[in-house]
Design a protein around this motif. Structure first.
Motif, short mmCIF file in Angstrom:
data_model
loop_
_atom_site.label_atom_id
_atom_site.label_comp_id
_atom_site.label_asym_id
_atom_site.label_seq_id
_atom_site.Cartn_x
_atom_site.Cartn_y
_atom_site.Cartn_z
N GLU A 1 63.24 32.83 45.66
CA GLU A 1 62.81 32.48 47.01
C GLU A 1 61.65 31.50 46.96
O GLU A 1 61.62 30.51 47.70
CB GLU A 1 62.37 33.75 47.75
N ALA A 2 60.69 31.76 46.08
CA ALA A 2 59.52 30.91 45.98
C ALA A 2 59.88 29.50 45.51
O ALA A 2 59.33 28.51 46.00
CB ALA A 2 58.49 31.52 45.04
N LEU A 3 60.82 29.41 44.57
CA LEU A 3 61.21 28.12 44.00
C LEU A 3 62.41 27.52 44.72
O LEU A 3 62.90 26.46 44.34
CB LEU A 3 61.52 28.28 42.51
N GLN A 4 62.91 28.25 45.73
CA GLN A 4 64.05 27.81 46.54
C GLN A 4 65.30 27.59 45.69
O GLN A 4 66.00 26.58 45.82
CB GLN A 4 63.70 26.53 47.33
N THR A 5 65.57 28.54 44.82
CA THR A 5 66.82 28.54 44.05
C THR A 5 67.61 29.76 44.47
O THR A 5 67.12 30.63 45.17
CB THR A 5 66.54 28.60 42.54
N SER A 6 68.84 29.85 44.08
CA SER A 6 69.72 30.92 44.54
C SER A 6 70.10 31.87 43.41
O SER A 6 70.40 31.44 42.31
CB SER A 6 71.00 30.34 45.16
N VAL A 7 70.07 33.18 43.74
CA VAL A 7 70.58 34.18 42.80
C VAL A 7 71.67 35.00 43.47
O VAL A 7 72.16 35.96 42.93
CB VAL A 7 69.45 35.14 42.33
N LEU A 8 72.03 34.60 44.70
CA LEU A 8 73.06 35.34 45.44
C LEU A 8 74.44 34.88 45.04
O LEU A 8 74.64 33.76 44.65
CB LEU A 8 72.84 35.14 46.96
N ARG B 1 64.81 37.71 42.38
CA ARG B 1 65.02 37.21 43.75
C ARG B 1 63.72 36.67 44.35
O ARG B 1 63.73 35.67 45.08
CB ARG B 1 65.56 38.34 44.63
N GLU B 2 62.60 37.29 44.04
CA GLU B 2 61.32 36.81 44.55
C GLU B 2 60.96 35.45 43.98
O GLU B 2 60.46 34.57 44.69
CB GLU B 2 60.23 37.84 44.25
N VAL B 3 61.22 35.27 42.71
CA VAL B 3 60.98 33.97 42.08
C VAL B 3 61.90 32.92 42.68
O VAL B 3 61.48 31.79 42.98
CB VAL B 3 61.18 34.06 40.55
N ASP C 1 56.38 26.31 39.59
CA ASP C 1 56.59 26.74 38.22
C ASP C 1 56.83 28.25 38.17
O ASP C 1 56.02 29.03 38.67
CB ASP C 1 55.36 26.37 37.37
N GLU C 2 57.95 28.66 37.59
CA GLU C 2 58.32 30.07 37.55
C GLU C 2 57.28 30.91 36.82
O GLU C 2 56.89 31.99 37.27
CB GLU C 2 59.68 30.24 36.87
N GLU C 3 56.80 30.43 35.69
CA GLU C 3 55.84 31.19 34.89
C GLU C 3 54.54 31.39 35.64
O GLU C 3 53.97 32.48 35.65
CB GLU C 3 55.59 30.48 33.56
N LYS C 4 54.07 30.34 36.30
CA LYS C 4 52.81 30.42 37.04
C LYS C 4 52.94 31.37 38.23
O LYS C 4 52.05 32.18 38.50
CB LYS C 4 52.40 29.02 37.53
N TYR C 5 54.06 31.28 38.94
CA TYR C 5 54.26 32.14 40.11
C TYR C 5 54.39 33.60 39.68
O TYR C 5 53.84 34.49 40.31
CB TYR C 5 55.51 31.70 40.88
N SER C 6 55.12 33.84 38.62
CA SER C 6 55.28 35.20 38.12
C SER C 6 53.94 35.78 37.67
O SER C 6 53.64 36.96 37.92
CB SER C 6 56.28 35.23 36.97
#
Length: 263
Positions: free
Chosen positions: A256-263, A252-254, A237-242
């Motif tokens: 990596e944790a959720l294994q999604t791409s921003v590149l 980018r840190e989020v 969960d993005e909110e929980k991780y943040s």
């Protein structure tokens, strides 16, 4: 598994120790933050770590990086730009054109000064001083800036850092001695690239990870040292991780944790 066996396993798992050789002015260490944060989150409570400052740039009179053809501040900009594009982490690469730091030693010393208060203070100050240069383009070779970073951190988290104590101890004998110990260990192990991680259990051979590496390389190294180790949590969960890391977490840190791409 019996209760005794469970306790023994927990004790064994908690004995994994990681030393992180790094430097506040190292762009690849900043680029590595998504993977490093993900590992600490996943194995929370099962690994211990300590930061060792590497003194990347003592001064521009003595610094030379033949591999990247860098011997003066302006030449550092393209390397930071490369780290920015390869990692996806935001980096203020124009600091080397606009406001180039003269040395990384003052920032290393400031991190060790924070560590005199606690490992948590060291970790959070290291992050804050990295954000100051990597995101805000501030000259972290200046004492004034280092004190400003400490004041800002103490204001946000007074339980983490005592600013008055930090100001008094910055550059004094205890902080200098702590930094020299780190620099000696860096030289002893022949470490010339950052980040470098040594992962080991007491009394056993360890593994060294050198440079900017993917998360899978960290997991493989951890498996070699402690094959019995399993994650305690997964980022779903993005909110929980943040919220776990608090303010300043990057997209980018989020990702990596959720294994999604921003590149």
């Amino acid at each position: 598994m019996t209760e005794t066996e469970k306790k023994q396993r927990i004790k064994q798992e908690g004995s994994v120790q990681i030393e992180v050789y790094t430097d506040p002015l190292c762009c690849w260490s900043w680029a590595f933050e998504p993977q490093w944060r993900k590992l600490r989150y996943a194995f929370s409570g099962k690994i211990k770590w300590r930061y060792r400052m590497g003194g990347l740039i003592p001064s521009w009179d003595s610094f030379s990086d033949p591999m990247n053809s860098i011997s003066r501040p302006l030449q550092m900009g393209p390397l930071w730009l490369e780290a920015k594009h390869r990692s996806g982490m935001p980096i203020h690469d124009r600091v080397w054109f606009e406001n180039p730091p003269k040395s990384s030693i003052p920032a290393c010393l400031a991190v060790k000064t924070a560590e005199l208060q606690s490992p948590v203070a060291a970790e959070q100050y290291l992050r804050a001083v990295r954000e100051a240069v990597m995101l805000q383009g501030r000259d972290i070779s200046e004492r004034k800036v280092l004190l400003e970073v400490a004041s800002e951190l103490a204001r946000r988290k007074p339980a983490v850092l005592d600013f008055s104590r930090f100001e008094q101890e910055l550059g004094r004998e205890a902080s200098k001695k702590a930094l020299e110990e780190d620099l000696q260990k860096t030289r002893l192990h022949g470490i010339t690239r950052f980040p470098t991680l040594t992962i080991h259990k007491p009394g056993a051979a360890g593994v060294m990870i050198v440079g900017y590496r993917p998360y899978e390389a960290l997991l493989e190294a951890l498996k070699q040292v402690a094959p019995e180790l399993t994650p305690t949590q997964h980022a779903e969960d993005e909110e929980k991780y943040s919220a776990y890391w608090g303010e300043g977490i990057t997209e980018r840190e989020v990702a990596e944790a959720l294994q999604t791409s921003v590149l």
